[in-house]
Write a protein that holds these residues in place. Structure first.
Motif, PDB file in Angstrom:
ATOM      1  N   GLU A  23       0.686  -1.250   0.061  1.00 31.12           N
ATOM      2  CA  GLU A  23       0.099   0.052  -0.192  1.00 31.12           C
ATOM      3  C   GLU A  23       0.619   1.151   0.221  1.00 31.12           C
ATOM      4  OE1 GLU A  23      -2.960   0.577   3.608  1.00 31.12           O
ATOM      5  OE2 GLU A  23      -3.191   2.353   2.423  1.00 31.12           O
ATOM      6  N   ARG A  38       2.439   1.584  -3.421  1.00 33.95           N
ATOM      7  CA  ARG A  38       1.619   1.947  -4.591  1.00 33.95           C
ATOM      8  C   ARG A  38       1.084   3.337  -4.268  1.00 33.95           C
ATOM      9  NH1 ARG A  38       2.419  -1.173  -8.111  1.00 33.95           N
ATOM     10  NH2 ARG A  38       1.850  -3.083  -7.778  1.00 33.95           N
ATOM     11  N   ALA A  49      -2.684  -0.589  -8.263  1.00 33.75           N
ATOM     12  CA  ALA A  49      -2.371  -0.561  -6.243  1.00 33.75           C
ATOM     13  C   ALA A  49      -4.652  -0.902  -5.662  1.00 33.75           C
ATOM     14  CB  ALA A  49      -3.082   1.543  -6.059  1.00 33.75           C
ATOM     15  N   PHE A  77      -8.640   3.502  -4.130  1.00 32.78           N
ATOM     16  CA  PHE A  77      -7.538   4.075  -5.019  1.00 32.78           C
ATOM     17  C   PHE A  77      -7.843   3.739  -6.455  1.00 32.78           C
ATOM     18  CE2 PHE A  77      -4.065   1.743  -2.527  1.00 32.78           C
ATOM     19  CZ  PHE A  77      -2.933   2.960  -2.805  1.00 32.78           C
TER      20      PHE A  77
END
Lengths: 366, 305
Positions: free
Chosen positions: A86, A89, A106, A149
């Motif tokens: 995470e 990303r 992501a 995301f």
């Protein structure tokens, strides 16, 4: 050292600097407006990137730094370190927010990979509190992160269908929320670069969204009769929606009311479909139902699947079964996609009953 | 003809500025740099491009091609900046060490022409290097995009329809060789040209090659953040203190804006370069080169060698 000349040189550079500063500022703003300057360094980005990454990104190597963090995210994924995934990303999407694949990856890492990992973990700890915590807290959290995301990416790329489709897919496949998925597919289908299948996906999800049948029928019917590609899903949805409305009318009205509606001037094939279904499923009158479906099959307005339905009903009568089989064979040859797996199984049974020779059969599963 | 007559004829024939002399120095400089075996970098660059080809971590086709571009353009940027700064920094000290400088300057060659020739020689080297790197990379990228397209077609179930095939082609080729990429190479050249000009200014008063390289590299790095200083000077929201604004203004005035030439990051993700921007960048670069040449000449013209 000719210092006077050095000072004169410095003065000239300064003068040039004053003249070029507004020009360069104008060009910089133009580049920013054209989407070339999405990333601006701040304190948080230094924390995210680390000292070397920050210096690299600042020094004009933003793409290279993003590539480095992309590789790191991949490596963290291999190690199932989802917190790191995470984090990395977040870095790649911050550095290059207009590259849709960063957002897609992501969202995929969070909503699919991390989610699947924790689902396995929850199964492993099925009988203890840890399993409950993973299932009720961690798994939904990663789904939410995935959606987040994709949504943030969609804001960066308003003219692209891709990330809107990713949000829709998460709602459809992970949350099983077909209504929300339909909303996102609709948004995606309105993007200038959206291929035709995105709108078909909208129609399909609308058909699965409880309470939206009217709208779903309107959209699906327009696609079905619109002259475009009739995919198996579109045919299936159309038939399911026709059955839904015919079934509702068949159960909600009396036979007399349905007959009157079907015979009224201006009545459409849907009135007849409701009557036919009432006769078949409520009244249990096979002969009358077959006759009604026969009329439907001849109606040029009615979708083609009514012909298949009628032929299968006809086949229930042993005397008329050979004729029904010939009709079904004709329909199959003309349009094999109109037959679903269930229909083919029914056909196989019919062929058995009629003792059709194996070489002459056409119902082998595709 | 008498000796006096020969001298007078020579003076009549001598021009204050001769493009021919500048070109001769430029060619000589280019040859001098080539003999330093700088083109060995192509081996490293080729190895990098080939390595990147094998360095795909189960990425999608868009990521694969984009990562190739990121790596190649990152390398091109590093090589062009290093050539510009190190190549220029070496020139004058090397000429002094070889005594070539004295041979040239004892002839009727103005120092301005000498500097201009040297700078053009470095620019020629950068242009040739970038052209070689770009050509190699574009060939590899072109081959790769076609290979990926063929591979993707092969794994598709059934025969894809015309629109499906076209959509796949568009998705792959949009990350492949595009005319926009040539603009990114031109921008890299312009950026390296300004870096070379900065190094030339520094080398005219520097006491050592190392000093020139370090100072020029610092200017290059600070120049990438110059736009931040300019934003403090031209605030859009938060207005900074007068002291901060003055300091930021000084930085913005003193350092060239190298980040302005950074169009690759946008091009890599499919952004279109605004109309006429490359032309204006070219004009701005010409101004930078002119001003820095004049400053170099100011300092070098009366320097004791």
């Amino acid at each position: 050292m000719p210092w006077r000349r050095v000072f004169a040189g410095v003065g000239l550079i300064g003068l040039f600097g004053i003249v070029r500063m507004p020009v360069e500022q104008g060009m910089e703003e133009e580049l920013r407006a054209a989407g070339f300057r999405e990333w601006s360094p701040d304190i948080s980005s230094r924390d995210q990137l680390g000292q070397a990454g920050f210096a690299g990104a600042l020094g004009g190597f933003r793409s290279l730094v993003a590539l480095y963090f992309d590789v790191k995210a991949h490596s963290a994924r291999q190690n199932k370190d989802w917190v790191e995934v995470e984090k990395f990303r977040n870095v790649t999407t911050t550095l290059q927010p207009r590259f849709w694949k960063h957002w897609d990856m992501a969202a995929w890492d969070m909503a699919w990979n991390a989610y699947a990992f924790y689902r396995r973990e929850a199964e492993r700890h099925r009988d203890d509190l840890e399993g409950w915590k993973i299932e009720k807290v961690t798994m939904p959290l990663y789904l939410e992160k995935g959606v987040d995301f994709a949504r943030r990416g969609a804001k960066w790329l308003p003219d692209s269908y891709r990330l809107l489709r990713v949000v829709a897919e998460i709602y459809s496949q992970k949350y099983e929320d077909k209504c929300a998925a339909a909303d996102w597919y609709l948004m995606a289908s309105q993007a200038p670069d959206a291929p035709a299948y995105v709108y078909r996906a909208y129609a399909h999800h609308l058909a699965l969204c409880e309470g939206s049948e009217e709208k779903a029928y309107e959209v699906t019917s327009a696609l079905y009769h619109g002259g475009g590609k009739r995919t198996p899903t579109l045919r299936y949805d159309m038939e399911a929606l026709e059955d839904h409305f015919a079934g509702a009318a068949a159960r909600g009205k009396t036979l007399a009311e349905l007959e009157a509606a079907a015979a009224a001037p201006g009545a459409g094939y849907r009135d007849l479909a409701a009557l036919a279904m009432h006769l078949l499923e409520v009244a249990g009158d096979l002969s009358a139902a077959t006759a009604a479906y026969g009329r439907l099959a001849r109606d040029p307005e009615a979708p083609a699947f009514y012909r298949r339905k009628w032929a299968f009903l006809l086949a229930r009568d042993p005397e008329r079964a050979p004729a029904a089989y010939r009709a079904l064979k004709g329909l199959y040859v003309a349009d094999p996609d109109a037959f679903r797996q269930g229909d083919l199984r029914q056909l196989a049974e019919l062929e058995e009953e009629l003792s059709i020779l194996p070489g002459e059969r056409f119902s082998a599963p595709r | 003809m008498t000796a006096g007559g020969t001298q007078a004829a020579a003076e009549r024939g001598h021009k204050l500025f001769s493009p021919g002399r500048v070109w001769a120095i430029a060619r000589n400089t280019f040859t001098q740099l080539v003999r330093m075996k700088v083109f060995y970098f192509m081996l490293i660059f080729s190895a990098l491009i080939i390595a990147v080809n094998f360095f795909f971590l189960g990425w999608t086709l868009e990521q694969e091609l984009k990562s190739m571009k990121d790596a190649a353009f990152g390398a091109m940027r590093i090589f062009s900046a290093v050539f510009a700064i190190v190549g220029t920094a070496l020139l004058i000290p090397k000429d002094i060490e070889d005594r070539t400088l004295y041979t040239i300057l004892t002839k009727p060659v103005p120092r301005f022409e000498y500097l201009l020739g040297k700078l053009l020689g470095v620019l020629l080297l950068i242009a040739v290097s970038l052209a070689m790197m770009a050509a190699l990379f574009f060939v590899v990228l072109y081959a790769r995009q076609h290979q990926i397209f063929a591979d993707e077609l092969a794994v598709l179930p059934g025969e894809p329809s015309g629109p499906e095939r076209e959509a796949l082609r568009e998705a792959i080729f949009s990350q492949g060789v595009q005319p926009r990429l040539f603009l990114a190479v031109v921008a890299l050249f312009l950026q390296a040209a300004v870096a070379a000009a900065v190094a030339l200014v520094v080398s005219t008063f520097a006491s050592s090659t190392l000093f020139t390289i370090i100072v020029s590299l610092m200017v290059f790095l600070i120049g990438h953040a110059q736009s931040l200083a300019r934003e403090v000077w031209f605030p859009e929201g938060v207005v900074h203190s007068p002291v901060a604004r003055v300091l930021a203004g000084l930085v913005a005035i003193a350092f060239p804006d190298f980040n302005l030439f950074n169009v690759f990051d946008g091009i890599a993700v499919g952004q279109e370069v605004p109309d006429g921007l490359m032309l204006r960048l070219g004009v701005l670069t010409a101004f930078y080169l002119t001003i820095y040449m004049i400053v170099s000449w100011f300092v070098f013209a009366k320097k004791e060698l």
